[in-house]
Design a protein around this motif. Sequence first.
Motif: not given
Length: 262
Positions: A218-242
Amino acid sequence: MSTATSTRLAYVNYQVDRPEGLQIQVDPNGETGRRIEPEHDRRGVRLHDLRVVPTDFVTQGLVLLETPSLAVDVRDPETRDRQHTPAIETLLKQQLGASDVHVFDHTLRGFEGERVPAQHVHVDYSSDAGSQRLRDVLPPAQAEQWLRGHYGIVNVWQPVEHSVERDPLAFVDVSTVQPDDWVDIDILYPDRRGQIQGLVHNPAHRWYFASRMRPNEAILFNAFDSAGKPPVAHTAAELLNTAPEAPTRTSLETRVLVRYAD
């Protein structure tokens, strides 16, 4: 290690900022799995493999873990309640030093009748939406108690049933994001209205993913933090040569309110 094995090329969909604002409709008119999205800015990026270039949650809000306790039948609600949720709570208390944990959302993707992977660069909450989600989920007295301290929302993302061969979740290095890269996006669900944020393209962005993730990871990632720690932008990525025969990515994201001990 060579570039060929430590990185993969992929396409991602950035946002296109518009003066009239941006809006996404999720499951419109009861059509589960359908999304109506604004125009995207499709860009090629290089994904750095977390197996080669590891990150940590404290400094980057992102960590890849082996999580055999989460590899249960998450499609069964009873199993999720009895086994998966307690395992999530234990994991986050151990990994993040959280004093309190509250699992509030499960989103399956890729299965028939479920949502498809979200293919646009985003975070799940704006600064206002994060605190509002806390108020929506917790009883008023408990919410007010949490609001006086340090809390956040963490996303626990894991493959389901088989390894990820296509559309892996990819993440932007928070240190490479500038304030002007962010745009607000209104998101309309059948039962509520929320707000997320997206990113416009910046060539300085550095990207991560984990190659061939398995259900016992699993991957844990920050989505929101009240102290201002930046959230991690993410997306499904289309891999080349799949490979054409690569199966559809099936995954679960578990959103969790976390109260930090500090």
